[in-house]
Motif scaffolding. Structure first.
Motif, PDB file in Angstrom:
ATOM      1  N   GLN A 147     -40.070  17.209 -21.634  1.00 58.57           N
ATOM      2  CA  GLN A 147     -40.947  16.113 -21.820  1.00 58.57           C
ATOM      3  C   GLN A 147     -40.135  14.746 -21.728  1.00 58.57           C
ATOM      4  O   GLN A 147     -40.829  13.734 -21.275  1.00 58.57           O
ATOM      5  CB  GLN A 147     -42.019  16.121 -23.188  1.00 58.57           C
ATOM      6  CG  GLN A 147     -42.787  17.277 -23.176  1.00 58.57           C
ATOM      7  CD  GLN A 147     -43.609  17.574 -24.353  1.00 58.57           C
ATOM      8  OE1 GLN A 147     -42.733  17.387 -25.536  1.00 58.57           O
ATOM      9  NE2 GLN A 147     -44.822  18.071 -24.482  1.00 58.57           N
ATOM     10  N   TRP A 187     -39.620  13.988 -18.276  1.00 59.50           N
ATOM     11  CA  TRP A 187     -40.772  13.160 -17.717  1.00 59.50           C
ATOM     12  C   TRP A 187     -41.038  11.820 -18.036  1.00 59.50           C
ATOM     13  O   TRP A 187     -41.458  11.151 -17.145  1.00 59.50           O
ATOM     14  CB  TRP A 187     -42.011  14.165 -17.888  1.00 59.50           C
ATOM     15  CG  TRP A 187     -43.110  13.944 -17.108  1.00 59.50           C
ATOM     16  CD1 TRP A 187     -43.490  14.545 -15.888  1.00 59.50           C
ATOM     17  CD2 TRP A 187     -44.237  12.882 -17.304  1.00 59.50           C
ATOM     18  NE1 TRP A 187     -44.683  13.788 -15.270  1.00 59.50           N
ATOM     19  CE2 TRP A 187     -45.128  12.988 -16.408  1.00 59.50           C
ATOM     20  CE3 TRP A 187     -44.266  12.227 -18.290  1.00 59.50           C
ATOM     21  CZ2 TRP A 187     -46.363  12.164 -16.347  1.00 59.50           C
ATOM     22  CZ3 TRP A 187     -45.454  11.191 -18.439  1.00 59.50           C
ATOM     23  CH2 TRP A 187     -46.565  11.230 -17.681  1.00 59.50           C
ATOM     24  N   GLN A 207     -38.928   9.489 -16.250  1.00 60.76           N
ATOM     25  CA  GLN A 207     -39.073   9.582 -14.697  1.00 60.76           C
ATOM     26  C   GLN A 207     -40.421   8.523 -14.898  1.00 60.76           C
ATOM     27  O   GLN A 207     -40.548   7.837 -13.901  1.00 60.76           O
ATOM     28  CB  GLN A 207     -39.525  11.046 -14.360  1.00 60.76           C
ATOM     29  CG  GLN A 207     -39.788  10.737 -12.654  1.00 60.76           C
ATOM     30  CD  GLN A 207     -40.010  12.035 -12.065  1.00 60.76           C
ATOM     31  OE1 GLN A 207     -40.906  12.890 -12.861  1.00 60.76           O
ATOM     32  NE2 GLN A 207     -39.527  12.444 -10.993  1.00 60.76           N
ATOM     33  N   TYR A 208     -41.441   8.819 -15.688  1.00 63.38           N
ATOM     34  CA  TYR A 208     -42.781   7.795 -15.540  1.00 63.38           C
ATOM     35  C   TYR A 208     -42.101   6.496 -15.905  1.00 63.38           C
ATOM     36  O   TYR A 208     -42.728   5.465 -15.384  1.00 63.38           O
ATOM     37  CB  TYR A 208     -43.407   8.438 -16.760  1.00 63.38           C
ATOM     38  CG  TYR A 208     -44.906   7.540 -16.889  1.00 63.38           C
ATOM     39  CD1 TYR A 208     -45.712   7.953 -16.138  1.00 63.38           C
ATOM     40  CD2 TYR A 208     -44.949   6.635 -18.014  1.00 63.38           C
ATOM     41  CE1 TYR A 208     -47.045   7.108 -16.144  1.00 63.38           C
ATOM     42  CE2 TYR A 208     -46.188   5.705 -17.819  1.00 63.38           C
ATOM     43  CZ  TYR A 208     -47.236   6.143 -17.005  1.00 63.38           C
ATOM     44  OH  TYR A 208     -48.281   5.433 -17.114  1.00 63.38           O
ATOM     45  N   LEU A 249     -49.150  13.789 -20.989  1.00 67.20           N
ATOM     46  CA  LEU A 249     -47.939  14.411 -20.386  1.00 67.20           C
ATOM     47  C   LEU A 249     -48.397  15.892 -19.968  1.00 67.20           C
ATOM     48  O   LEU A 249     -49.380  16.678 -20.240  1.00 67.20           O
ATOM     49  CB  LEU A 249     -47.103  14.851 -21.470  1.00 67.20           C
ATOM     50  CG  LEU A 249     -46.495  13.670 -22.436  1.00 67.20           C
ATOM     51  CD1 LEU A 249     -45.698  14.343 -23.331  1.00 67.20           C
ATOM     52  CD2 LEU A 249     -46.016  12.821 -21.469  1.00 67.20           C
ATOM     53  N   PRO A 250     -47.623  16.312 -18.755  1.00 67.00           N
ATOM     54  CA  PRO A 250     -48.166  17.759 -17.887  1.00 67.00           C
ATOM     55  C   PRO A 250     -48.130  18.988 -18.837  1.00 67.00           C
ATOM     56  O   PRO A 250     -47.251  19.093 -19.720  1.00 67.00           O
ATOM     57  CB  PRO A 250     -47.085  17.594 -16.947  1.00 67.00           C
ATOM     58  CG  PRO A 250     -46.441  16.367 -16.693  1.00 67.00           C
ATOM     59  CD  PRO A 250     -46.498  15.599 -18.017  1.00 67.00           C
ATOM     60  N   LEU A 302     -45.302  21.267 -19.224  1.00 66.49           N
ATOM     61  CA  LEU A 302     -44.076  20.857 -20.109  1.00 66.49           C
ATOM     62  C   LEU A 302     -44.088  21.065 -21.431  1.00 66.49           C
ATOM     63  O   LEU A 302     -43.187  21.098 -22.262  1.00 66.49           O
ATOM     64  CB  LEU A 302     -43.690  19.412 -19.923  1.00 66.49           C
ATOM     65  CG  LEU A 302     -43.433  18.921 -18.506  1.00 66.49           C
ATOM     66  CD1 LEU A 302     -43.104  17.532 -18.327  1.00 66.49           C
ATOM     67  CD2 LEU A 302     -42.557  19.840 -17.719  1.00 66.49           C
TER      68      LEU A 302
END
Length: 720
Positions: free
Chosen positions: A133, A136, A139-140, A201-202, A205
């Motif tokens: 997480q 991610w 990256q976000y 969040l995805p 993950l």
């Protein structure tokens, strides 16, 4: 001593332990927010709805500072010494807000968020996120957030940036030398307003079942140091500034109010600062720097244990399709008289139709205007608009009517606070379609809720009208309790037409036969009706008043109620929000009881009942009993004449609320509210739940109300 003298004595300046006769308006308004907060603290309320109530408190407090505190600050500037009551009120209000906010964040952190996590909804802090997480989020940040950030390092060439009202910002303290060899400094950074505040969040993950989220502020904070290459971030804090949001336009000087308002709307974002919010860990010297920058006194600095704008967590509520964590879906009922009737005018030609929202659908009101727009026999439509919303089928129907060549006149209130932009847009579209648009009366807000249809029939022109207690807003009609009347009553519709002529021509209205109109007759008629009950009581007969409204602060009406109480009139007041009347004081208000209902729906209807020797006078109104409504707005109160509809209003709007012992709070003479609870074997009564059951889809309101058509005095019992 006669009763009036007794009241005058009690109203004199309090001495010793005697309480002041009037409660403080600001403190009373904040007491309402305590009652809303209690909904968030109530474990019987579904979890996501509890979070929604927390967000409502935040939104209410924002408006309290933007409007009430801003007004008190303006008064304070013109007062001094012993006359500076505004300063006293500011101090009291700030302390009340501090207590409410502390409870609010404690509820969020200690109850709501842990319980949400137990139910698979995780709002993750930086320390809560696992490695996947965090990657991610990084990256976000790099792709979506960092390109939109513009940190401003402060120096003479980089002054403190303009900060928009209620926006999210960061103050950052830096050490080390910048690119030009200068040392320690401060940077200010605005959070991008175009990005969501709550980010999902995805799911793949997560190592927890359910859905995981994080806040934009948390994303920025996790990567703060990356924004200041070669320097060290010593400390930082989120902050938010609340500003005065009242718009001022000299209506007597400007030639076009709409154009003047359009130029003023932008300035609302930059009014003088009235509150500063920072994160709890904000170093004192940074908070002091911000206080000095915005010229805010320390008493209006609030350090919060969480996001500085809790209201943004509403995105978390709305993004979760978890029906078990929300109120059960409710489908409003539809009046039996209108079911399967294509011609609404034929129905209204025979009988009035009473609508009780949101328990009954708002659709008949939209149908009324939509049918008028399509009916070739309809020649003209006139309507007032206070808050219609940005997306409205009703407004589209008015535009369609104008495009079809009908005479459409719309009174658009451009000064409806926080709805100015939407109303300006509707005014422009209506004018483009060929409607006649005016903006009410200079110096007065047009708050009356009226629609009039003129239709050519075999015996000539006939008038049809809708009169209501709430706005022509289909969205809020699903959440606010209001009454509306569809009628072709000749006297009422004639009065409605006279009101429209008054609003468009600015001539003094003719003597109205049935409607009470502010600022001309409404206050006088209310006081007259109260005094009439007092006279009846002095003659040894039962005097009875029940009134329901949002706020009660007008001293002239309160004094009349005090007099009536001393004359023996039994008075029940159902006041949702601010109430300046102090009930239950011997020699002043011992026959007056005040209660407030706070539940799933926002109580919004205004109902005035006077027993009047068994005449049972019932009025519905757009107006609260406040000075602004009675003297500085165009408002109406209109009678319900049908005996069966009177009984409906009395039962659905008053009796059931006086029986409520679930969502009801009673005001004590000490100015504090205490929640009603069923005692012993006493049955629980929730007014809103009972109305949902009796008026919602599948219920027969006509059958339901037959149970209330017997008996001579429908309000003989104090509690219904």
């Amino acid at each position: 001593m006669d009763m009036k003298s007794k009241t005058d004595a009690a109203l004199a300046a309090p001495t010793g332990d005697s309480p002041a006769p009037f409660l403080n308006r600001e403190i009373s308004l904040l007491e309402f927010n305590r009652r809303v907060l209690a909904q968030a603290e109530d474990p019987s309320v579904p979890l996501l709805e509890r979070l929604r109530f927390l967000c409502i408190v935040s939104s209410n407090l924002d408006e309290f500072f933007e409007v009430r505190v801003a007004s008190l600050l303006a008064q304070h500037r013109h007062q001094s010494g012993a006359d500076d009551t505004a300063s006293i009120n500011l101090d009291g209000a700030s302390e009340e807000c501090r207590q409410i906010i502390a409870r609010q964040y404690a509820q969020l952190n200690d109850e709501i968020l842990p319980r949400l996590s137990e139910n698979g909804i995780h709002l993750l802090r930086r320390s809560d996120r696992n490695a996947a997480q965090k990657a991610w989020v990084k990256q976000y940040f790099d792709k979506e957030v960092r390109p939109l950030l513009t940190p401003v390092g402060l120096d003479p060439a980089h002054p403190f940036p303009r900060v928009i009202n209620k926006s999210l910002n960061f103050i950052v303290e830096l050490s080390g030398k910048d690119a030009f060899g200068r040392g320690t400094g401060i940077a200010i950074m605005k959070a991008p307003r175009v990005l969501p505040r709550v980010i999902r969040l995805p799911d793949e993950l997560s190592d927890k079942p359910g859905a995981s989220y994080c806040l934009l502020s948390s994303v920025i904070q996790a990567h703060m140091s990356e924004l200041f290459t070669g320097r060290e971030v010593v400390s930082y804090s989120q902050f938010r500034v609340t500003r005065n949001s009242d718009l001022w336009v000299d209506e007597e000087e400007v030639k076009n109010l709409r154009q003047a308002l359009q130029s003023e709307l932008h300035s609302r974002n930059y009014g003088f600062a009235v509150r500063l919010e920072v994160a709890r860990g904000c170093p004192r010297h940074l908070a002091d720097f911000l206080l000095d920058q915005f010229a805010v006194e320390r008493s209006r600095l609030f350090s919060v244990d969480g996001p500085v704008n809790m209201g943004r967590l509403l995105e978390l509520v709305n993004s979760n399709a978890r029906p078990e964590l929300k109120f059960a879906p409710f489908v409003p009922g539809f009046p039996a008289k209108l079911v399967n009737h294509q011609d609404i005018f034929a129905v209204l030609g025979r009988q009035d139709v009473l609508l009780h929202h949101p328990f009954q659908s708002f659709e008949p009101v939209i149908d009324f205007i939509r049918c008028a727009a399509a009916d070739p026999s309809v020649l003209a439509i006139k309507q007032t608009i206070y808050r219609a919303g940005a997306d409205s089928e009703l407004m589209e129907a008015l535009i369609e009517a104008a495009l079809r060549g009908k005479e459409v006149t719309v009174i658009v209130e451009l000064m409806a606070r926080f709805d100015e932009e939407a109303n300006i847009n509707w005014a422009e579209r209506l004018e483009e379609a060929g409607a006649q648009v005016v903006y009410g009366v200079v110096g007065l807000k047009t708050h009356a809720k009226l629609a009039l249809v003129l239709r050519r029939e075999q015996d000539g022109l006939r008038r049809y009208a809708h009169l209501g207690t709430g706005n022509y807003n289909p969205t809020t009609a699903k959440h606010y309790t209001d009454f509306g009347l569809l009628t072709s009553d000749e006297e009422i519709t004639l009065d409605v037409n006279e009101v429209f002529i008054h609003l468009t021509s600015m001539t003094r209205p003719t003597q109205l036969s049935s409607i009470w109109l502010a600022p001309f007759s409404l206050q006088k008629e209310i006081v007259k009706a109260i005094r009439q009950e007092a006279a009846i009581a002095r003659d040894g007969k039962p005097g009875r008043i029940i009134a329901k409204m949002n706020s009660l602060t007008d001293e002239s009406v309160i004094r009349a109620l005090y007099d009536a109480s001393n004359d023996g009139v039994r008075i029940d007041l159902i006041v949702r929000g601010a109430c300046a009347l102090r009930p239950g004081v011997p020699g002043l208000s011992e026959n007056i009881k005040v209660r407030s209902i706070v539940g799933r729906f926002l109580e919004h209807s205004r109902i005035f009942y006077f027993r009047n020797k068994l005449q049972h006078d019932v009025y519905l109104s757009s107006a609260d009993w406040m000075n602004r409504n009675l003297f500085r707005r165009v408002e109406i109160a209109f009678p319900i004449r049908s005996p069966s509809l009177k009984k409906r209003v009395i039962r659905e709007g008053l009796q059931v609320y006086l029986k409520d012992n679930v969502n009801a709070w009673e005001l004590g003479s000490d100015g504090h509210y205490r929640r009603k609870k069923p005692r012993g074997s006493q049955a629980a009564h929730s007014a809103q739940l009972e109305l949902m059951a009796s008026l919602g889809l599948g219920a027969s309101s006509d059958q339901h109300n037959k149970d209330n058509e017997n008996g001579t005095d429908p309000v003989a019992s104090r509690r219904g």
